[in-house]
Design a protein around this motif. Structure first.
Motif, PDB file in Angstrom:
ATOM      1  N   THR A 192       1.875  11.664 -13.121  1.00 33.26           N
ATOM      2  CA  THR A 192       2.123  12.935 -13.635  1.00 33.26           C
ATOM      3  C   THR A 192       0.934  13.436 -12.874  1.00 33.26           C
ATOM      4  N   ALA A 198      -0.209  21.678 -13.858  1.00 30.38           N
ATOM      5  CA  ALA A 198       0.544  22.500 -13.862  1.00 30.38           C
ATOM      6  C   ALA A 198       1.048  24.474 -13.646  1.00 30.38           C
ATOM      7  N   TYR A 221      12.646  15.854 -17.534  1.00 30.94           N
ATOM      8  CA  TYR A 221      13.759  14.997 -16.742  1.00 30.94           C
ATOM      9  C   TYR A 221      14.362  16.662 -16.433  1.00 30.94           C
ATOM     10  N   THR A 222      14.208  16.974 -15.138  1.00 27.08           N
ATOM     11  CA  THR A 222      15.357  18.151 -14.138  1.00 27.08           C
ATOM     12  C   THR A 222      15.669  17.248 -13.014  1.00 27.08           C
ATOM     13  N   TYR A 224      16.891  16.676  -9.023  1.00 28.27           N
ATOM     14  CA  TYR A 224      16.283  16.907  -8.366  1.00 28.27           C
ATOM     15  C   TYR A 224      16.900  16.975  -6.858  1.00 28.27           C
ATOM     16  N   THR A 236       9.219  16.201 -14.792  1.00 26.49           N
ATOM     17  CA  THR A 236       9.157  18.207 -14.301  1.00 26.49           C
ATOM     18  C   THR A 236       8.243  18.593 -15.734  1.00 26.49           C
ATOM     19  N   TRP A 237       6.951  19.567 -14.903  1.00 27.82           N
ATOM     20  CA  TRP A 237       6.797  20.132 -16.335  1.00 27.82           C
ATOM     21  C   TRP A 237       7.281  21.754 -16.706  1.00 27.82           C
ATOM     22  N   CYS A 253       9.414  25.633 -13.497  1.00 30.41           N
ATOM     23  CA  CYS A 253       9.969  23.841 -13.476  1.00 30.41           C
ATOM     24  C   CYS A 253       8.870  23.618 -12.068  1.00 30.41           C
ATOM     25  N   ASN A 255       7.498  20.447 -10.649  1.00 30.05           N
ATOM     26  CA  ASN A 255       7.034  19.131 -10.286  1.00 30.05           C
ATOM     27  C   ASN A 255       6.442  17.953 -10.505  1.00 30.05           C
ATOM     28  N   ALA A 256       6.227  17.624 -11.967  1.00 30.96           N
ATOM     29  CA  ALA A 256       5.132  16.870 -12.142  1.00 30.96           C
ATOM     30  C   ALA A 256       4.630  15.467 -11.690  1.00 30.96           C
ATOM     31  N   ILE A 262      10.514  24.011  -9.098  1.00 28.94           N
ATOM     32  CA  ILE A 262      11.834  23.252  -8.517  1.00 28.94           C
ATOM     33  C   ILE A 262      12.010  23.985  -9.306  1.00 28.94           C
ATOM     34  N   ASP A 264      16.764  24.411 -10.239  1.00 31.27           N
ATOM     35  CA  ASP A 264      17.526  24.034 -10.892  1.00 31.27           C
ATOM     36  C   ASP A 264      18.053  24.890 -11.104  1.00 31.27           C
TER      37      ASP A 264
END
Length: 274
Positions: A192, A198, A221-222, A224, A236-237, A253, A255-256, A262, A264
């Protein structure tokens, strides 16, 4: 539908998911991960020049997985084990009200909840959650579902305990709970981007205003994508900042894996300050 047909359907679904993830992974590999770090350091300096307050971010890369999980009603079947509670289940959310509210004498209710949550008569699968101070405030204590050495940042896997405060008499009155079943890794662990990368990406996307303050960051984690009722999660950061005249945090958010933004809808975008 016979068992053999069910097996075939699940196998086909898994293959489809795996093919899609392989494609996504290869398309999203970000050149930032090959940066020697000087470019990102310069961007952090630019952020400070724009009066964005932040601590010195970490430059080390981490690792994470593609995860798959789903929501179903089997979670509700264990509600009969709960004691001192009236429950109802709707749209994959368990809502509980304590028949006798529980006194919370400490200013840190998580200290008591950390013990209570281990009991199967208090909450379902409590050992699979952990306290999250960043999402909690004086009236709501949040526990998030664990995920392969990290945690979910999603309203698909959390417990939100409600505390009433009547002139200093704090009592736990109920909670809502969601749970992701069958959490599994879909591919081997991958690298990542760093916290510094980020934050640099967020700034370059013009997603953080001048004269704001980065309050905290978290690698979680988120969600996707959703494929055949399976929810795919990625590292995810999570970046929380506050503008000068605001009483709430804004959540972004990144994407790491790729450094992209992202969006969501299972993630809260605004959190009120305590």
């Amino acid at each position: 539908m016979n068992f053999r047909r069910i097996q075939i359907i699940f196998l086909i679904t898994f293959v489809i998911i795996d093919i899609m993830l392989f494609s996504i992974f290869n398309q999203n590999m970000n050149p930032q991960s090959q940066d020697d770090g000087s470019g990102n350091s310069n961007i952090i300096k630019e952020m400070r020049n724009d009066q964005i307050t932040l601590k010195t971010p970490a430059k080390n890369n981490g690792t994470g997985y593609y995860l798959s999980g789903n929501r179903n009603d089997t979670f509700n079947q264990e509600a009969s084990l709960l004691e001192n509670q009236t429950t109802k289940f709707s749209n994959h959310v368990l809502q509980s009200t304590f028949k006798r509210p529980i006194a919370m004498y400490s200013s840190h209710p998580e200290e008591k909840l950390n013990q209570l949550i281990k009991s199967s008569s208090f909450v379902i699968n409590g050992s699979q959650y952990q306290y999250n101070s960043q999402l909690s405030d004086s009236s709501t204590v949040v526990y998030v579902q664990k995920a392969f050495g990290s945690q979910l940042y999603s309203n698909f896997g959390e417990i939100r305990f409600k505390i009433n405060d009547d002139d200093g008499d704090k009592r736990l009155v109920g909670y809502t709970q969601t749970y992701l079943t069958n959490l599994t890794t879909l591919r081997e662990k991958a690298q990542t981007i760093s916290e510094e990368q980020a934050l640099s990406a967020l700034y370059q996307y013009n997603e953080i205003p001048n004269s704001s303050k980065v309050e905290w960051t978290s690698l979680s984690y988120t969600r996707y994508i959703t494929v055949k009722n399976n929810y795919i999660f990625i590292p995810t950061w999570i970046i929380a900042y506050k503008t000068a005249n605001s009483s709430s945090y804004q959540i972004k958010c990144i994407n790491a894996f790729s450094g992209s933004i992202i969006n969501d809808d299972s993630v809260k975008t605004t959190i009120e300050d305590m």
